[in-house]
Design a protein around this motif. Structure first.
Motif, short mmCIF file in Angstrom:
data_model
loop_
_atom_site.label_atom_id
_atom_site.label_comp_id
_atom_site.label_asym_id
_atom_site.label_seq_id
_atom_site.Cartn_x
_atom_site.Cartn_y
_atom_site.Cartn_z
N SER A 187 23.20 -68.54 12.84
CA SER A 187 23.43 -67.47 13.81
C SER A 187 22.98 -66.15 13.21
N THR A 188 22.55 -65.25 14.05
CA THR A 188 22.19 -63.90 13.62
C THR A 188 23.14 -62.93 14.30
N ASP A 189 23.80 -62.08 13.50
CA ASP A 189 24.72 -61.12 14.10
C ASP A 189 23.97 -59.89 14.62
N ARG A 190 24.68 -58.99 15.23
CA ARG A 190 24.02 -57.81 15.84
C ARG A 190 23.33 -56.94 14.81
N GLY A 191 23.78 -57.00 13.58
CA GLY A 191 23.14 -56.22 12.52
C GLY A 191 21.90 -56.88 11.94
N GLY A 192 21.58 -58.09 12.43
CA GLY A 192 20.40 -58.79 11.95
C GLY A 192 20.65 -59.70 10.76
#
Length: 145
Positions: A34-39
């Motif tokens: 998964s990639t979070d909103r911060g990248g």
């Protein structure tokens, strides 16, 4: 408190209970990238066991990928998080237990997971009972595109 910190707290509580309770004949491990909103790239880990004839999945942990998302780095991050260290033996599984009991590893079809040099084969080299499958939920998602 950040979502990351909250996830780590939940993970530690569940992991303590699961490690103490995990006496099932076999278990499987499911992971998802998964990639979070911060990248930042993350690895979500679940343990799957059978309880009273029903499959049950437990959230094991969230691992921030510090290097790349190559098969080698994913395998290393997964095993580092699963295997008990001297410092935190109550937070992990013993390697000999994993060799005898780890039988399932469903992969999502991402290029680093299946294949000759993928995570699944790297794990099967160390844990001979593992059978890797293409995750049904991910196959369904692909079929609807």
């Amino acid at each position: 408190m950040s979502r990351w910190a909250a996830g780590k707290i939940i993970s530690m509580k569940m992991r303590c209970m699961l490690v103490a309770w995990l006496t099932q004949p076999h278990f499987g491990v499911m992971i998802h990238e998964s990639t979070d909103r911060g990248g930042s790239q993350n690895l979500i880990i679940y343990i799957r066991v059978e309880i009273d004839g029903d499959p049950v999945s437990f959230f094991w942990g969230l691992v921030k990928m510090t290097k790349t998302t190559s098969a080698t780095d994913i395998t290393d991050a997964l095993l580092d998080d699963l295997i008990a260290s001297q410092a935190n033996s109550w937070l992990g599984l013993k390697r000999d237990y994993m060799v005898r009991k780890w039988v399932g590893f469903p992969a999502d079809g991402a290029s680093a997971l299946p294949g000759l040099n993928g995570v699944a084969n790297r794990l099967a080299d160390q844990f001979p009972l593992i059978m890797s499958t293409h995750c049904v939920a991910h196959r369904l998602q692909l079929s609807t595109r």
